[in-house]
Design a protein around this motif. Structure first.
Motif, mmCIF file in Angstrom:
data_model
loop_
_atom_site.group_PDB
_atom_site.id
_atom_site.type_symbol
_atom_site.label_atom_id
_atom_site.label_comp_id
_atom_site.label_asym_id
_atom_site.label_seq_id
_atom_site.Cartn_x
_atom_site.Cartn_y
_atom_site.Cartn_z
ATOM 1 N N MET A 122 -3.929 12.744 2.779
ATOM 2 C CA MET A 122 -4.289 14.089 3.367
ATOM 3 C C MET A 122 -5.758 14.309 3.565
ATOM 4 O O MET A 122 -6.353 15.239 4.225
ATOM 5 C CB MET A 122 -3.852 15.102 2.658
ATOM 6 N N ASP A 123 -6.627 13.420 3.304
ATOM 7 C CA ASP A 123 -7.927 13.349 3.365
ATOM 8 C C ASP A 123 -8.810 14.692 2.792
ATOM 9 O O ASP A 123 -9.323 15.052 3.549
ATOM 10 C CB ASP A 123 -8.309 13.305 5.006
ATOM 11 N N LEU A 124 -8.316 14.996 1.324
ATOM 12 C CA LEU A 124 -8.863 16.108 0.853
ATOM 13 C C LEU A 124 -9.997 15.844 0.363
ATOM 14 O O LEU A 124 -10.616 14.811 -0.006
ATOM 15 C CB LEU A 124 -7.916 16.622 0.012
ATOM 16 N N ILE A 146 2.966 22.092 4.049
ATOM 17 C CA ILE A 146 2.263 20.936 4.640
ATOM 18 C C ILE A 146 2.250 19.774 3.584
ATOM 19 O O ILE A 146 2.391 18.726 3.623
ATOM 20 C CB ILE A 146 0.931 21.017 5.142
ATOM 21 N N VAL A 147 1.689 20.277 2.309
ATOM 22 C CA VAL A 147 1.533 19.282 1.361
ATOM 23 C C VAL A 147 2.885 18.693 0.650
ATOM 24 O O VAL A 147 3.048 17.767 0.396
ATOM 25 C CB VAL A 147 0.756 19.980 0.235
ATOM 26 N N GLU A 189 6.434 5.048 -0.126
ATOM 27 C CA GLU A 189 6.202 5.591 -1.122
ATOM 28 C C GLU A 189 5.838 7.096 -1.265
ATOM 29 O O GLU A 189 6.265 7.580 -2.204
ATOM 30 C CB GLU A 189 5.055 4.878 -2.083
ATOM 31 N N PHE A 190 5.174 7.306 -0.275
ATOM 32 C CA PHE A 190 4.532 8.910 -0.287
ATOM 33 C C PHE A 190 5.278 9.913 0.638
ATOM 34 O O PHE A 190 5.198 10.995 0.631
ATOM 35 C CB PHE A 190 3.096 8.913 -0.435
ATOM 36 N N ALA A 191 5.436 9.375 1.598
ATOM 37 C CA ALA A 191 6.161 10.198 2.765
ATOM 38 C C ALA A 191 7.474 10.281 2.877
ATOM 39 O O ALA A 191 8.107 9.446 2.299
ATOM 40 C CB ALA A 191 5.570 9.518 4.276
ATOM 41 N N ARG A 192 7.905 11.495 3.264
ATOM 42 C CA ARG A 192 9.452 11.783 3.436
ATOM 43 C C ARG A 192 9.995 11.093 4.236
ATOM 44 O O ARG A 192 9.813 10.932 5.740
ATOM 45 C CB ARG A 192 9.574 13.426 3.545
ATOM 46 N N ARG A 193 10.820 9.998 3.990
ATOM 47 C CA ARG A 193 11.662 9.045 4.727
ATOM 48 C C ARG A 193 12.772 9.742 5.484
ATOM 49 O O ARG A 193 13.474 10.252 4.969
ATOM 50 C CB ARG A 193 12.047 7.757 3.845
ATOM 51 N N PRO A 194 12.870 9.110 6.780
ATOM 52 C CA PRO A 194 14.362 9.754 7.356
ATOM 53 C C PRO A 194 15.397 9.486 6.713
ATOM 54 O O PRO A 194 15.608 8.393 6.031
ATOM 55 C CB PRO A 194 14.442 9.106 8.928
ATOM 56 N N GLU A 195 16.557 10.222 6.272
ATOM 57 C CA GLU A 195 17.509 10.160 5.512
ATOM 58 C C GLU A 195 18.285 9.240 6.390
ATOM 59 O O GLU A 195 18.872 9.520 7.382
ATOM 60 C CB GLU A 195 18.002 11.638 5.010
ATOM 61 N N PRO A 196 19.046 8.022 5.631
ATOM 62 C CA PRO A 196 20.263 7.489 6.099
ATOM 63 C C PRO A 196 21.497 8.269 6.443
ATOM 64 O O PRO A 196 21.512 9.329 5.788
ATOM 65 C CB PRO A 196 20.219 6.485 4.973
ATOM 66 N N GLU A 197 22.189 7.745 7.079
ATOM 67 C CA GLU A 197 23.694 8.324 7.307
ATOM 68 C C GLU A 197 24.500 8.727 6.221
ATOM 69 O O GLU A 197 24.979 9.783 6.220
ATOM 70 C CB GLU A 197 24.311 7.830 8.619
ATOM 71 N N ASN A 198 24.366 7.704 5.467
ATOM 72 C CA ASN A 198 25.281 7.745 4.179
ATOM 73 C C ASN A 198 24.326 8.127 3.000
ATOM 74 O O ASN A 198 24.364 7.267 2.067
ATOM 75 C CB ASN A 198 26.027 6.589 3.792
ATOM 76 N N ARG A 211 -9.223 26.030 -11.961
ATOM 77 C CA ARG A 211 -10.309 25.114 -11.649
ATOM 78 C C ARG A 211 -10.105 23.824 -11.147
ATOM 79 O O ARG A 211 -10.669 23.305 -10.208
ATOM 80 C CB ARG A 211 -11.245 25.299 -12.871
ATOM 81 N N ARG A 212 -8.993 23.216 -11.885
ATOM 82 C CA ARG A 212 -8.722 21.989 -11.678
ATOM 83 C C ARG A 212 -7.889 21.735 -10.177
ATOM 84 O O ARG A 212 -8.138 20.868 -9.579
ATOM 85 C CB ARG A 212 -7.714 21.477 -12.756
ATOM 86 N N LEU A 213 -7.197 22.977 -9.700
ATOM 87 C CA LEU A 213 -6.379 22.874 -8.558
ATOM 88 C C LEU A 213 -7.386 23.081 -7.329
ATOM 89 O O LEU A 213 -7.384 22.473 -6.442
ATOM 90 C CB LEU A 213 -5.604 24.193 -8.543
ATOM 91 N N GLN A 214 -8.331 23.800 -7.669
ATOM 92 C CA GLN A 214 -9.392 24.197 -6.690
ATOM 93 C C GLN A 214 -10.386 22.617 -6.490
ATOM 94 O O GLN A 214 -10.510 22.183 -5.025
ATOM 95 C CB GLN A 214 -10.409 25.094 -7.035
ATOM 96 N N ALA A 215 -10.419 22.175 -7.518
ATOM 97 C CA ALA A 215 -11.029 20.580 -7.552
ATOM 98 C C ALA A 215 -10.177 19.639 -6.459
ATOM 99 O O ALA A 215 -10.780 18.765 -6.024
ATOM 100 C CB ALA A 215 -11.342 20.149 -8.753
ATOM 101 N N SER A 216 -8.778 19.871 -6.586
ATOM 102 C CA SER A 216 -7.850 18.731 -6.148
ATOM 103 C C SER A 216 -7.914 18.990 -4.498
ATOM 104 O O SER A 216 -7.565 18.142 -3.691
ATOM 105 C CB SER A 216 -6.483 19.156 -6.580
ATOM 106 N N GLY A 217 -8.380 20.141 -4.223
ATOM 107 C CA GLY A 217 -8.179 20.198 -2.659
ATOM 108 C C GLY A 217 -7.061 20.918 -2.348
ATOM 109 O O GLY A 217 -7.010 21.469 -0.831
ATOM 110 N N VAL A 218 -5.915 21.007 -3.015
ATOM 111 C CA VAL A 218 -4.570 21.546 -2.518
ATOM 112 C C VAL A 218 -4.779 23.114 -2.086
ATOM 113 O O VAL A 218 -4.072 23.383 -1.291
ATOM 114 C CB VAL A 218 -3.565 21.247 -3.431
#
Length: 441
Positions: free
Chosen positions: A139-141, A385-386, A426-435, A371-378
């Motif tokens: 995400m270029d965070l 979107i995330v 590995e990380f993006a949501r893939r189109p679901e197969p028909e079955n 503090r950790r979440l702020q450092a993560s950029g999310v």
């Protein structure tokens, strides 16, 4: 002026020192180093072990630790009537551990669980932060790596300890007897226990479940990778051949992997640690030998928690506001985590713990401090979107049999095309197969 050392203190003060040690490992080191303290320990063994066992945990979760202690005394695969009575009596649990000296048969299992939970907390941090770092790259965070990878705070450890304690309690209460499958009654009892908790507490358990599933998919895929590389007569392939009712590495065997994984989850943290720490053929032997049994009562109960209403959330939904100086007000165990407030966009959450709707749990948002979440950029991103960058623990859904045939889903050309054309599978949501249901279930 007399010079005092730990060895020359009175036995009463030496016992007080040992009573305040916070890990069993530290206590053992001290006793090995001092024969005199060992003699003092022997005279107060039960009391000191009881205190040190509970000192392993955050003081605000002692009620959950006490519940786990009681659950550890119930034999695995206990009659459902006993579980029913245990859940009914939860509100009557006496959690004043400082007034008790428990026998070793009761307290030593808790010591072991505390050590195992400490191991899993470090593993959870490493695994989840690796994914959070990968998310930042995709995400270029802008991420503060030093803060992101800093030591866990007391609150973060406390949240994780509480969730692992509750997960282990579920495992102890709802283990199905060997050779049996979970019944509807098992699911109902598991749901009754979860309904004694607040909605956000249930979501914490779901986070732990998702993390463990993610780690186990890694184990399964490593075994499959090895089987692909070895010949049909190799030891690992022979182990798969004897798995019933289908070869573990076959197409039909693959369809049962999630059910097998659920059974492994139900065996508790000690067994899961053994799986994760083992390697090679030893790991394959452990996993495959437990791949003929099925139970999903814990995940099924978690998936049924979608009707938790707003009054069952820990505190009001404005908790966790920024104080302007680097901290978040309300970042405590009794407050909603800042990540939960962010992930739900300050709206009352729904779909607690549901398996197909994992939301943002893969990134560990439930446990990290502000503090950790702020450092993560999310926190600067729209959570919807995330969520599009969910880690996909089924990045390779093919069986060894199918991989050797060089096609992910031989009966579904559209799915093969989707798999081949997706560079971020590995990380993006893939189109679901028909079955879709047939493929992953």
């Amino acid at each position: 002026m007399p010079f005092f050392t730990l060895e020359t203190l009175t036995p009463e003060i030496q016992a007080l020192v040992m009573r305040n040690i916070d890990t069993v490992r530290s206590l053992k080191s001290l006793l090995h180093a001092s024969p005199r303290l060992f003699q003092v320990f022997r005279t107060r063994r039960e009391y000191l072990l009881t205190q040190v066992a509970f000192n392993q945990f955050h003081p605000d979760i002692i009620e959950d630790v006490w519940t786990l202690t009681k659950a550890l005394q119930i034999p695995r695969s206990a009659p459902l009537a006993d579980i029913h009575d245990f859940v009914n009596d939860l509100s009557l649990v006496d959690n004043d551990y400082e007034q008790h000296s428990m026998p070793p048969s009761t307290i030593i299992p808790l010591c072991k669980v505390g050590t195992t939970i400490a191991w899993f907390i470090e593993d959870y941090k490493r695994s989840s932060l690796e994914l959070l770092t990968d998310l930042g790259k995709y995400m270029d965070l802008q991420q503060d790596t030093e803060t992101l990878e800093s030591d866990l705070s007391i609150v973060e450890k406390g949240r994780l300890q509480r969730a692992f304690c509750r997960f282990e309690t579920c495992c102890r209460l709802y283990t199905v007897a060997e050779g049996e499958d979970a019944t509807y009654q098992h699911f109902c009892q598991a749901r009754r226990y979860l309904r004694t908790l607040l909605a956000d507490d249930v979501e914490e358990i779901a986070c732990i479940r998702d993390y463990l599933v993610r780690r186990l998919w890694g184990v399964f895929e490593a075994m499959e990778d090895r089987a692909v590389q070895e010949d049909p007569g190799s030891t690992i392939r022979k182990l798969g051949n004897v798995c019933q009712p289908h070869d573990w590495f076959s197409r039909m065997g693959k369809l049962g992997h999630r059910d097998y994984m659920e059974y492994i989850l139900s065996q508790g943290l000690g067994f899961l640690r053994e799986v994760l720490e083992s390697d090679g053929l030893k790991r394959a032997e452990i996993v495959i030998s437990h791949s003929t049994r099925r139970t999903n009562c814990i995940s099924k109960a978690l998936s049924d928690e979608g009707d938790k209403s707003s009054y069952e959330i820990s505190v009001d939904y404005d908790a966790g506001s920024y104080d302007g100086e680097g901290d978040y007000i309300g970042d405590g165990l009794d407050n909603l985590s800042q990540g939960l407030v962010w992930a739900n966009d300050h709206k009352v959450p729904s779909d607690w713990g549901r398996w197909p709707l994992k939301g943002l749990r893969d990134w560990g948002y439930m446990f990290w401090g502000g503090r950790r979440l702020q450092a993560s950029g999310v926190l600067d991103q729209d959570p919807r979107i995330v969520a599009e960058y969910l880690f996909n623990e089924r990045s390779d859904r093919r069986s060894v049999e199918d991989r050797l045939s060089e096609c992910p889903w031989p009966n579904n050309p559209k799915s093969c095309q989707n798999w081949a054309n997706n560079p971020l599978h590995e990380f993006a949501r893939r189109p679901e197969p028909e079955n879709f249901e047939e493929v992953i279930d």
